[in-house]
Design a protein around this motif. Structure first.
Motif, short mmCIF file in Angstrom:
data_model
loop_
_atom_site.label_atom_id
_atom_site.label_comp_id
_atom_site.label_asym_id
_atom_site.label_seq_id
_atom_site.Cartn_x
_atom_site.Cartn_y
_atom_site.Cartn_z
N PRO A 209 0.82 -1.22 0.00
CA PRO A 209 0.00 0.00 0.00
C PRO A 209 0.85 1.27 0.00
O PRO A 209 1.80 1.40 0.78
N GLY A 210 0.51 2.18 -0.90
CA GLY A 210 1.22 3.45 -0.99
C GLY A 210 2.37 3.45 -1.97
O GLY A 210 2.93 4.51 -2.26
N TYR A 211 2.71 2.27 -2.50
CA TYR A 211 3.83 2.22 -3.45
C TYR A 211 3.41 2.86 -4.78
O TYR A 211 2.39 2.50 -5.36
N GLU A 212 4.21 3.81 -5.24
CA GLU A 212 3.95 4.47 -6.53
C GLU A 212 5.28 5.01 -7.04
O GLU A 212 5.99 5.71 -6.31
N ALA A 213 5.64 4.65 -8.26
CA ALA A 213 6.95 5.04 -8.78
C ALA A 213 6.91 5.33 -10.27
O ALA A 213 7.77 4.88 -11.01
N SER A 214 5.91 6.05 -10.71
CA SER A 214 5.79 6.32 -12.14
C SER A 214 6.75 7.42 -12.58
O SER A 214 7.08 8.32 -11.81
N ALA A 215 7.17 7.32 -13.82
CA ALA A 215 7.95 8.39 -14.44
C ALA A 215 6.98 9.47 -14.91
O ALA A 215 5.80 9.20 -15.15
N PHE A 216 7.47 10.69 -15.03
CA PHE A 216 6.63 11.75 -15.58
C PHE A 216 7.48 12.62 -16.49
O PHE A 216 8.71 12.69 -16.37
N TYR A 217 6.80 13.27 -17.42
CA TYR A 217 7.45 14.21 -18.33
C TYR A 217 6.55 15.42 -18.49
O TYR A 217 5.32 15.31 -18.46
N GLY A 218 7.17 16.58 -18.65
CA GLY A 218 6.42 17.81 -18.87
C GLY A 218 7.32 18.84 -19.53
O GLY A 218 8.44 18.54 -19.97
N LEU A 219 6.84 20.05 -19.57
CA LEU A 219 7.57 21.13 -20.24
C LEU A 219 7.89 22.23 -19.23
O LEU A 219 7.07 22.58 -18.38
N GLY A 220 9.12 22.74 -19.31
CA GLY A 220 9.54 23.85 -18.46
C GLY A 220 10.38 24.83 -19.26
O GLY A 220 10.65 24.62 -20.45
N GLY A 221 10.79 25.89 -18.62
CA GLY A 221 11.62 26.90 -19.28
C GLY A 221 12.39 27.70 -18.24
O GLY A 221 12.27 27.45 -17.03
N PRO A 222 13.20 28.66 -18.68
CA PRO A 222 13.95 29.50 -17.73
C PRO A 222 13.01 30.18 -16.74
O PRO A 222 11.87 30.53 -17.08
N LYS A 223 13.47 30.41 -15.52
CA LYS A 223 12.60 30.79 -14.41
C LYS A 223 11.87 32.11 -14.59
O LYS A 223 10.80 32.30 -14.03
N ASN A 224 12.42 33.05 -15.34
CA ASN A 224 11.79 34.37 -15.43
C ASN A 224 10.92 34.55 -16.66
O ASN A 224 10.65 35.69 -17.06
N MET A 225 10.45 33.48 -17.25
CA MET A 225 9.52 33.62 -18.37
C MET A 225 8.26 34.35 -17.91
O MET A 225 7.80 34.13 -16.79
N SER A 226 7.72 35.16 -18.77
CA SER A 226 6.52 35.92 -18.40
C SER A 226 5.32 34.99 -18.24
O SER A 226 5.25 33.92 -18.87
N ALA A 227 4.39 35.40 -17.41
CA ALA A 227 3.17 34.61 -17.19
C ALA A 227 2.41 34.44 -18.49
O ALA A 227 1.79 33.40 -18.73
N GLU A 228 2.47 35.45 -19.36
CA GLU A 228 1.76 35.38 -20.64
C GLU A 228 2.31 34.24 -21.51
O GLU A 228 1.54 33.47 -22.10
N ILE A 229 3.65 34.13 -21.56
CA ILE A 229 4.26 33.06 -22.36
C ILE A 229 3.95 31.70 -21.76
O ILE A 229 3.56 30.76 -22.46
N VAL A 230 4.09 31.58 -20.44
CA VAL A 230 3.83 30.31 -19.77
C VAL A 230 2.39 29.88 -19.99
O VAL A 230 2.11 28.72 -20.34
N ASP A 231 1.45 30.79 -19.83
CA ASP A 231 0.03 30.46 -19.99
C ASP A 231 -0.30 30.07 -21.43
O ASP A 231 -1.10 29.15 -21.66
N ARG A 232 0.33 30.75 -22.41
CA ARG A 232 0.06 30.41 -23.81
C ARG A 232 0.58 29.00 -24.12
O ARG A 232 -0.11 28.19 -24.75
N LEU A 233 1.78 28.71 -23.67
CA LEU A 233 2.34 27.38 -23.91
C LEU A 233 1.53 26.31 -23.17
O LEU A 233 1.28 25.23 -23.72
N ASN A 234 1.12 26.60 -21.96
CA ASN A 234 0.31 25.65 -21.19
C ASN A 234 -1.01 25.35 -21.92
O ASN A 234 -1.43 24.19 -22.03
N LYS A 235 -1.63 26.38 -22.43
CA LYS A 235 -2.90 26.22 -23.15
C LYS A 235 -2.73 25.32 -24.36
O LYS A 235 -3.54 24.42 -24.62
N GLU A 236 -1.62 25.52 -25.11
CA GLU A 236 -1.41 24.74 -26.32
C GLU A 236 -1.03 23.30 -26.00
O GLU A 236 -1.45 22.37 -26.70
N ILE A 237 -0.25 23.08 -24.94
CA ILE A 237 0.09 21.71 -24.56
C ILE A 237 -1.15 20.96 -24.10
O ILE A 237 -1.38 19.80 -24.47
N ASN A 238 -2.00 21.61 -23.33
CA ASN A 238 -3.24 20.95 -22.89
C ASN A 238 -4.16 20.66 -24.05
O ASN A 238 -4.88 19.65 -24.05
#
Length: 280
Positions: free
Chosen positions: A201-230
């Motif tokens: 019980p409680g064992y979980e070890a899945s791999a995951f993948y996602g998208l990231g970028g440099p830390k100071n990306m604008s919220a507008e860019i992050v939100d646009r990319l998030n919308k398109e990935i979804n």
């Protein structure tokens, strides 16, 4: 897998945003070389990173990194979550996960556990299992998944925790026996194989993948990319392609993906410390 997902998402984003996406593989350092290149890049949305479980494992695995992945990489969107599958050679005496646990407890340090290398997801998945099931297995690190699978097929090692994508053909052909998947619930790719969570019980070890970028990306860019990935993750053709890889879509907000990265960092730091793993 990183390259496959980068090309799949890159083609989608290129078509949706009208910008060419160039895939730049930067191997080495367990993914740290490519990650640092993105950390140091301008935060203009033109340099992005396929984030994987290896990124958060590396936080504890490497003593000195020139970056902090949680601080220096802005989470954009999740893409896929993938189980590993617990495989044994068909000659192994245990036919089920409970039988395997009982055998391991009765034969401490007699089972050889292969991995694709120190600190890889296949390694830490096995170490988490050892920790939670209370068994003692001998870790045998290989230089990559191919050699580990070859020796499991040949019976030189007893158990291995690879991805479903790399092993499903061997399972279907009866060349390897699947005892369980490592996600909390059963996998759509292997619906007849139980989840180890059903026995540990409680064992979980899945791999995951996602998208990231440099830390100071604008919220507008992050939100646009998030919308398109979804949007990509809701597309039937892409959903089918991800299912073929043995995974399930990991749709959500940037904050949700950031929380996953943070939670997985805490989890795998404990496991790496427990195992005493060091990079190859």
């Amino acid at each position: 897998m990183t390259d496959i997902l980068a090309r799949l998402m890159g083609q989608w984003l290129s078509e949706r945003l009208g910008q060419p996406f160039i895939i730049d593989n930067r191997p080495g350092g367990g993914g740290n070389i490519g990650t640092e290149a993105v950390v140091r890049a301008p935060a203009d949305g033109y340099t992005l990173l396929v984030v994987g479980a290896f990124n958060v494992i590396n936080v504890a695995l490497y003593d000195k990194l020139n970056f902090d992945v949680i601080r220096d990489i802005a989470p954009v969107a999740g893409i896929i979550r993938m189980p590993n599958v617990i495989l044994v050679n068909p000659s192994f005496p245990a036919r089920t996960a409970p039988e395997f646990i009982a055998y391991a407890k009765a034969n401490p340090a007699k089972i050889n556990m292969a991995s694709a290398g120190n600190g890889t997801p296949s390694h830490v998945s096995g170490e988490l299992f050892k920790m939670m099931a209370g068994v003692n297995m001998v870790h045998v690190p290989y230089r990559g998944a191919g050699p580990a699978l070859t020796d499991l097929l040949g019976g030189q090692v007893h158990v291995y925790f690879p991805t479903t994508a790399s092993s499903v053909e061997y399972i279907s052909a009866g060349k390897l026996r699947a005892l369980a998947v490592t996600t909390a619930t059963r996998s759509e790719a292997l619906p007849d194989i139980p989840a180890m969570n059903e026995f540990v019980p409680g064992y979980e070890a899945s791999a995951f993948y996602g998208l990231g970028g440099p830390k100071n990306m604008s919220a507008e860019i992050v939100d646009r990319l998030n919308k398109e990935i979804n949007a990509a993750l809701a597309d039937p053709k892409i959903k089918a392609r991800l299912a073929d890889l043995g995974g399930t879509v990991l749709a959500g907000s940037p904050a949700e993906f950031g929380k996953l990265m943070a939670d997985e960092t805490v989890k795998w730091t404990k496991v790496v410390k427990f195992s005493g793993a060091k990079p190859d």
